[in-house]
Design a protein around this motif. Structure first.
Motif, short mmCIF file in Angstrom:
data_model
loop_
_atom_site.label_atom_id
_atom_site.label_comp_id
_atom_site.label_asym_id
_atom_site.label_seq_id
_atom_site.Cartn_x
_atom_site.Cartn_y
_atom_site.Cartn_z
N VAL A 217 14.49 49.30 -9.15
CA VAL A 217 15.24 50.17 -10.07
C VAL A 217 15.75 49.41 -11.29
O VAL A 217 15.84 49.96 -12.39
CB VAL A 217 16.42 50.83 -9.32
CG1 VAL A 217 17.38 51.50 -10.29
CG2 VAL A 217 15.90 51.84 -8.31
N LYS A 218 16.02 48.11 -11.14
CA LYS A 218 16.63 47.38 -12.24
C LYS A 218 15.81 46.22 -12.77
O LYS A 218 16.06 45.74 -13.87
CB LYS A 218 18.02 46.89 -11.84
CG LYS A 218 18.04 45.95 -10.65
CD LYS A 218 19.41 45.28 -10.49
CE LYS A 218 20.51 46.31 -10.27
NZ LYS A 218 21.82 45.66 -10.05
N ALA A 219 14.86 45.70 -12.01
CA ALA A 219 14.05 44.57 -12.47
C ALA A 219 13.23 44.95 -13.70
O ALA A 219 12.93 46.13 -13.91
CB ALA A 219 13.15 44.08 -11.35
N PRO A 220 12.86 43.99 -14.55
CA PRO A 220 12.01 44.29 -15.71
C PRO A 220 10.72 45.00 -15.26
O PRO A 220 10.10 44.58 -14.28
CB PRO A 220 11.70 42.91 -16.29
CG PRO A 220 12.85 42.05 -15.84
CD PRO A 220 13.21 42.56 -14.48
N PRO A 221 10.34 46.08 -15.93
CA PRO A 221 9.17 46.86 -15.50
C PRO A 221 7.91 46.04 -15.33
O PRO A 221 7.12 46.27 -14.40
CB PRO A 221 9.01 47.90 -16.62
CG PRO A 221 10.38 48.05 -17.19
CD PRO A 221 11.00 46.68 -17.10
N GLU A 222 7.71 45.06 -16.19
CA GLU A 222 6.48 44.26 -16.11
C GLU A 222 6.38 43.45 -14.83
O GLU A 222 5.30 42.95 -14.48
CB GLU A 222 6.37 43.34 -17.33
CG GLU A 222 7.52 42.38 -17.53
CD GLU A 222 8.65 42.96 -18.37
OE1 GLU A 222 9.47 42.16 -18.87
OE2 GLU A 222 8.71 44.20 -18.53
N ALA A 223 7.49 43.33 -14.09
CA ALA A 223 7.46 42.58 -12.83
C ALA A 223 7.12 43.47 -11.64
O ALA A 223 7.05 42.98 -10.51
CB ALA A 223 8.82 41.91 -12.62
N ARG A 242 8.70 53.55 -13.61
CA ARG A 242 9.21 52.59 -14.59
C ARG A 242 8.08 51.97 -15.40
O ARG A 242 8.24 51.70 -16.60
CB ARG A 242 10.03 51.51 -13.88
CG ARG A 242 11.27 52.12 -13.20
CD ARG A 242 12.35 51.10 -12.99
NE ARG A 242 12.80 50.54 -14.24
CZ ARG A 242 13.10 49.25 -14.39
NH1 ARG A 242 12.99 48.41 -13.39
NH2 ARG A 242 13.51 48.82 -15.57
N LEU A 243 6.95 51.76 -14.77
CA LEU A 243 5.80 51.24 -15.53
C LEU A 243 5.28 52.26 -16.53
O LEU A 243 4.84 51.92 -17.63
CB LEU A 243 4.69 50.82 -14.56
CG LEU A 243 4.91 49.49 -13.84
CD1 LEU A 243 3.96 49.33 -12.67
CD2 LEU A 243 4.75 48.32 -14.82
N ALA A 244 5.39 53.54 -16.18
CA ALA A 244 4.94 54.59 -17.08
C ALA A 244 5.82 54.69 -18.32
O ALA A 244 5.38 55.17 -19.37
CB ALA A 244 4.94 55.93 -16.37
N GLY A 245 7.04 54.18 -18.20
CA GLY A 245 7.96 54.25 -19.32
C GLY A 245 7.86 53.08 -20.28
O GLY A 245 8.57 53.03 -21.28
N ILE A 246 7.02 52.11 -19.97
CA ILE A 246 6.87 50.96 -20.87
C ILE A 246 6.27 51.42 -22.20
O ILE A 246 5.26 52.10 -22.22
CB ILE A 246 5.98 49.86 -20.23
CG1 ILE A 246 6.65 49.29 -18.99
CG2 ILE A 246 5.70 48.74 -21.23
CD1 ILE A 246 5.83 48.24 -18.29
#
Length: 246
Positions: A217-223, A242-246
């Motif tokens: 929920v909080k880690a950088p999306p790229e991770a 979260r990846l879709a929101g990059i």
């Protein structure tokens, strides 16, 4: 029982020989059923000394522990120092609540845990470090709640999970990486909820799905790419979102 001088007042047999019969009893400042220093009953002793606090000091060294313990509630603070070493823990518990904090060092290693808990609750935070290795986990919980956050590092590996939970709640977020691999799920949950985003990446491979979810929920999306194949749908879903929101 013999009848008292006032209608409806019954006297215990020892009232006639009591030194307080003529003045205190007659003046309503004691009563055998409510406020009596002669009875071995804490409630009635308390009733007596509540009405007559000026007499408390004379009972601080009484042979009966009940009288000493109750007297310690009402006696002047300055008269309590000898009771720091009283034989009875109930007396020392009362004293621990009332004495000046500058006297509490004498009780840091008291044999009774309730006494030490009171000390941990009252001792100035800057002096609590002397109790971080107390033998009782509950004492250490109180220490962990009040010790300055910058000094909590000594308690990160405490053997008791309740203590480590308190540490995880108060440790500066930037230091929580030191607890990322705690063996207890609830400790790691607190860590995951408080961690900064960069440090949360340490938890993305946790063995418990809840921890991986909280970290995702909080880690950088790229991770999060490795979590797209996580065995738990809830974790995969938050990673995808979260990846879709990059």
């Amino acid at each position: 029982m013999a009848a008292g001088t006032d209608a409806g007042t019954a006297l215990a047999p020892d009232c006639r020989a009591c030194e307080f019969e003529k003045d205190l009893l007659a003046g309503g400042r004691c009563h055998p059923g409510e406020a009596c220093i002669q009875l071995q009953n804490s409630r009635r002793i308390d009733g007596f000394l509540k009405r007559n606090p000026g007499l408390a000091e004379r009972y601080l060294h009484d042979a009966q522990w009940e009288r000493r313990a109750v007297a310690a509630r009402y006696a002047p603070q300055s008269a309590l120092k000898p009771l720091l070493l009283d034989d009875d823990e109930a007396v020392r518990r009362t004293v621990a609540y009332r004495v000046p904090v500058s006297w509490l060092d004498a009780l840091i290693h008291d044999l009774d845990r309730e006494v030490r808990i009171t000390v941990a609750d009252r001792l100035p935070a800057a002096r609590l470090e002397a109790m971080v290795q107390d033998s009782d986990y509950l004492v250490r919980v109180y220490v962990a709640r009040r010790l300055p956050a910058g000094r909590l590092f000594r308690m990160i590996a405490d053997p008791d999970e309740q203590v480590r939970k308190e540490v995880a709640r108060r440790l500066p977020p930037q230091s929580l990486a030191l607890m990322a691999y705690d063996e207890n799920l609830q400790v790691r949950q607190i860590v995951a909820e408080r961690m900064d985003p960069e440090s949360a990446t340490l938890l993305l491979r946790d063995r418990e799905w809840l921890i991986r979810y909280l970290a995702a929920v909080k880690a950088p999306p790229e991770a999060l790419r490795d979590l797209l194949d996580d065995p738990v749908e809830e974790v995969r879903e938050v990673a995808r979102a979260r990846l879709a929101g990059i």
